[in-house]
Design an enzyme around this catalytic site. Structure first.
Site, mmCIF file in Angstrom:
data_model
loop_
_atom_site.group_PDB
_atom_site.id
_atom_site.type_symbol
_atom_site.label_atom_id
_atom_site.label_comp_id
_atom_site.label_asym_id
_atom_site.label_seq_id
_atom_site.Cartn_x
_atom_site.Cartn_y
_atom_site.Cartn_z
ATOM 1 N N GLY A 138 0.807 -1.218 0.000
ATOM 2 C CA GLY A 138 0.000 0.000 0.000
ATOM 3 C C GLY A 138 0.838 1.265 0.000
ATOM 4 O O GLY A 138 1.895 1.318 0.644
ATOM 5 N N GLY A 191 22.713 -6.135 21.320
ATOM 6 C CA GLY A 191 21.392 -5.728 21.809
ATOM 7 C C GLY A 191 20.533 -6.957 22.060
ATOM 8 O O GLY A 191 21.025 -8.100 22.010
ATOM 9 N N HIS A 247 5.765 -19.418 48.478
ATOM 10 C CA HIS A 247 7.090 -19.926 48.864
ATOM 11 C C HIS A 247 7.206 -21.401 48.505
ATOM 12 O O HIS A 247 6.277 -22.166 48.769
ATOM 13 C CB HIS A 247 7.279 -19.769 50.367
ATOM 14 C CG HIS A 247 8.570 -20.349 50.865
ATOM 15 N ND1 HIS A 247 9.782 -19.702 50.707
ATOM 16 C CD2 HIS A 247 8.843 -21.524 51.494
ATOM 17 C CE1 HIS A 247 10.736 -20.450 51.229
ATOM 18 N NE2 HIS A 247 10.209 -21.566 51.714
HETATM 19 P P1 FAD Z 1 5.455 -5.258 12.227
HETATM 20 O O1 FAD Z 1 5.328 -6.459 13.056
HETATM 21 O O2 FAD Z 1 6.786 -4.877 11.696
HETATM 22 O O3 FAD Z 1 4.438 -5.421 11.045
HETATM 23 C C1 FAD Z 1 4.346 -4.501 10.009
HETATM 24 C C2 FAD Z 1 3.614 -5.153 8.860
HETATM 25 O O4 FAD Z 1 3.362 -4.173 7.877
HETATM 26 C C3 FAD Z 1 4.404 -6.272 8.192
HETATM 27 O O5 FAD Z 1 3.618 -7.420 8.079
HETATM 28 C C4 FAD Z 1 4.747 -5.678 6.826
HETATM 29 O O6 FAD Z 1 4.802 -6.662 5.805
HETATM 30 C C5 FAD Z 1 3.581 -4.757 6.604
HETATM 31 N N1 FAD Z 1 3.880 -3.659 5.670
HETATM 32 C C6 FAD Z 1 4.917 -2.787 5.720
HETATM 33 N N2 FAD Z 1 4.825 -1.905 4.715
HETATM 34 C C7 FAD Z 1 3.722 -2.228 4.037
HETATM 35 C C8 FAD Z 1 3.075 -1.674 2.887
HETATM 36 N N3 FAD Z 1 3.545 -0.586 2.270
HETATM 37 N N4 FAD Z 1 1.946 -2.278 2.432
HETATM 38 C C9 FAD Z 1 1.436 -3.369 3.058
HETATM 39 N N5 FAD Z 1 1.996 -3.921 4.144
HETATM 40 C C10 FAD Z 1 3.112 -3.347 4.632
HETATM 41 N N6 FAD Z 1 9.039 -7.642 20.464
HETATM 42 C C11 FAD Z 1 8.535 -8.031 21.658
HETATM 43 O O7 FAD Z 1 7.716 -7.318 22.245
HETATM 44 N N7 FAD Z 1 8.922 -9.219 22.238
HETATM 45 C C12 FAD Z 1 9.822 -10.025 21.650
HETATM 46 O O8 FAD Z 1 10.147 -11.079 22.192
HETATM 47 C C13 FAD Z 1 10.364 -9.640 20.401
HETATM 48 N N8 FAD Z 1 11.252 -10.436 19.762
HETATM 49 C C14 FAD Z 1 11.716 -10.079 18.541
HETATM 50 C C15 FAD Z 1 12.612 -10.917 17.902
HETATM 51 C C16 FAD Z 1 13.100 -10.590 16.645
HETATM 52 C C17 FAD Z 1 14.060 -11.511 15.957
HETATM 53 C C18 FAD Z 1 12.670 -9.385 16.017
HETATM 54 C C19 FAD Z 1 13.159 -9.001 14.655
HETATM 55 C C20 FAD Z 1 11.775 -8.536 16.651
HETATM 56 C C21 FAD Z 1 11.294 -8.864 17.922
HETATM 57 N N9 FAD Z 1 10.400 -8.044 18.607
HETATM 58 C C22 FAD Z 1 9.921 -8.419 19.833
HETATM 59 C C23 FAD Z 1 9.927 -6.767 18.036
HETATM 60 C C24 FAD Z 1 8.535 -6.949 17.441
HETATM 61 O O9 FAD Z 1 8.573 -7.943 16.453
HETATM 62 C C25 FAD Z 1 8.030 -5.641 16.864
HETATM 63 O O10 FAD Z 1 8.084 -4.642 17.862
HETATM 64 C C26 FAD Z 1 6.605 -5.772 16.381
HETATM 65 O O11 FAD Z 1 6.492 -6.752 15.381
HETATM 66 C C27 FAD Z 1 6.112 -4.434 15.833
HETATM 67 O O12 FAD Z 1 4.810 -4.575 15.410
HETATM 68 P P2 FAD Z 1 4.192 -3.598 14.313
HETATM 69 O O13 FAD Z 1 2.744 -3.958 14.252
HETATM 70 O O14 FAD Z 1 4.560 -2.215 14.602
HETATM 71 O O15 FAD Z 1 4.916 -3.942 12.961
#
Ligand code: FAD
Length: 473
Positions: A117, A183, A443
């Protein structure tokens, strides 16, 4: 209301922020369209983040716990690893959750549109899919496009260089792994690969692992991994990576830089960057900052009043549970409910030991001159921790010296991530150390360290020597 083909609420991105916003808006009676570029819902968290990494970390925990029993008379021998089945386990967890989301979207009558999008203007989004294009009019939009892994410039184009997504594929035994970035994500994946048999080296550019977290909470983790990994180096930079037939030769820079070494894989985990600059936000009047983050107010509103942003794309901390909470707020504000973001966000590193924190940190309290006192309980006093052979933990409470009100908390130790929930609730409820001290903790349990820390602050501790000061009551 939007026209027939449009949406009351258009949600862009189906990660934890996006699907939560879409489901909440639908439950509040809105006609919702959810746009996602990939075929599966769930975003980074479900597909290539939180969920698969935690499935693998569970495996790592089982392996390391079994190894740690050897000195106590229980030997299992080295694990026999079948990587295809291990991957299958991880993938099955992901599929269960992402399939569940698709089902829930259907049940809530949320229309899912697959494609990328971009805003055409302030009330229309163009979605490009497999060969076709569709423009969706909307009344309100919620941007939830998340973030992506930051790349380290100047590296060769080589499949042996991994990011967090490819590292989660665990496609076979790795003998020597370099993790660039100390990190949370780098250290969690280091734990996985170490358990699976790799000699792991970690390099971090800054002077401390997990920058921003109180040093006393990071220390037990650093001590444990330094004793087990091939190397853990802070204030060290990767200078050059050369692809060779026998591996990736890496040169380091910095005062305490190790000698050049050859690794079978190099995992780059140096942070994440937002996707805010890739969606034509300017056409919709949505301001995006120089890094690609979208600034929002407490109602999750962007600079365009009818467009909201949630999750990773609106700035740190980049955490799934924060994204979900913000998703609910945006949907509720759109539905006319009095919602605003006003919550403490707990953080957990699922390392071994786990590190968890919430509210005010000691580092910030000192930097900002916030009046505070602290109560520290090393886990050596806790029967449950000793019985688990994990006395390497520490529970810390920060509280207001005048009122005793809890300001923040940090825990390092086995299962610290589960323990932080109690302190998150305590902060939300405005609890003071007396409330926590008078709460009976079961406990023997690790949660007793929270009770003891509170009693220490309150002046009523019996499991440790009291401080030399007057009890508060
Ligand atoms: P995202 O999960 O990034 O989702 C965004 C979505 O938007 C994606 O599906 C993408 O395809 C879609 N998108 C992007 N641009 C477009 C477009 N133009 N058109 C259509 N679709 C689009 N967080 C925790 O809280 N606990 C954890 O244990 C943790 N572990 C993690 C481990 C790893 C390896 C990683 C990489 C991250 C981890 N995180 C964790 C962080 C967490 O994954 C993110 O904070 C979270 O996914 C953010 O959610 P969001 O909804 O903002 O975006």
């Amino acid at each position: 209301m939007a026209d027939e083909a449009g949406a009351d609420v258009l949600v862009l991105g189906s990660g934890p922020g996006g699907y939560t916003a879409a489901f909440r808006a639908a439950d509040l009676g809105k006609r919702v369209v959810l746009v996602e570029r990939y075929a599966t819902l769930g975003g980074v968290c479900l597909n290539v983040g939180c969920i698969p990494s935690k499935a693998l970390l569970h495996v790592a925990d089982v392996i390391e716990s079994a190894r740690d029993m050897a000195p106590h008379g229980v030997e299992f021998g080295e694990p026999k690893l079948d990587f295809a089945r291990l991957r299958g386990f991880k993938d099955s967890v992901v599929t269960k959750l992402t399939g569940g989301l698709a089902q829930m979207a259907k049940q809530r009558k949320v229309e899912v549109v697959t494609g990328t999008g971009r805003f055409a203007d302030a009330h229309r989004l163009t979605v490009s899919g497999a060969g076709d294009e569709r423009t969706i009019p909307f009344e309100h939009a919620i941007i939830a496009v998340g973030s992506r892994a930051t790349k380290l410039p100047g590296l060769p184009d080589d499949p042996r260089i991994l990011d967090s997504t490819s590292a989660l594929e665990v496609d076979g035994a790795v003998r020597r792994l370099l993790v660039v970035g100390g990190g949370i994500i780098g250290l969690e994946l280091a734990a996985v690969y170490h358990a699976l048999g790799a000699a792991v080296t970690v390099v971090e550019l800054l002077p401390q692992l997990m920058t921003g977290v109180d040093a006393d909470l990071v220390r037990p983790l650093e001590r444990r991994i330094k004793a087990r990994y091939a190397g853990v180096h802070t204030a060290v930079r990767v200078e050059k990576v050369e692809a060779q037939a026998d591996g990736l030769r890496v040169q380091f820079a910095g005062e305490k830089a190790p000698a050049p070494q050859v690794f079978d894989r190099v995992l780059v985990a140096i942070g994440r960057q937002p996707n805010g600059a890739q969606i034509g936000a300017e056409k919709a009047g949505v301001q995006v900052d120089a890094k690609g983050f979208i600034p929002v107010d407490a109602a999750q509103r962007t600079s365009a009043q009818h467009i909201f942003a949630i999750g990773d794309v609106c700035g740190p901390p980049l955490l799934a549970h924060r994204a979900m909470h913000q998703g609910k707020i945006a949907a509720e504000v759109i539905a006319g409910l009095p919602a605003a973001f006003d919550a403490v966000v707990p953080s957990i590193a699922y390392t071994d030991p786990e590190v968890a924190w919430v509210g005010l940190s000691e580092e910030r309290a000192k930097a900002e001159g916030i009046a505070h006192e602290k109560a520290l309980v090393p886990w050596g006093v806790d029967g449950r921790a000793l019985g688990m052979d994990r006395p390497d933990g520490l529970t810390k409470l920060l509280y207001d010296p005048a009122s005793g009100r809890l300001l923040g908390a940090g825990i390092v130790g086995a299962r610290a991530g589960e323990l932080i929930a109690e302190l998150t609730l305590a902060l939300e409820l405005g609890a003071d150390v007396e409330d926590l001290a008078l709460t009976i903790h079961p406990h023997p349990s690790l949660s007793e360290t929270v009770g003891i820390a509170a009693q220490l602050a309150h002046g009523s501790a019996t499991d440790v020597l009291p401080r030399k000061k007057k009890p508060t009551a």
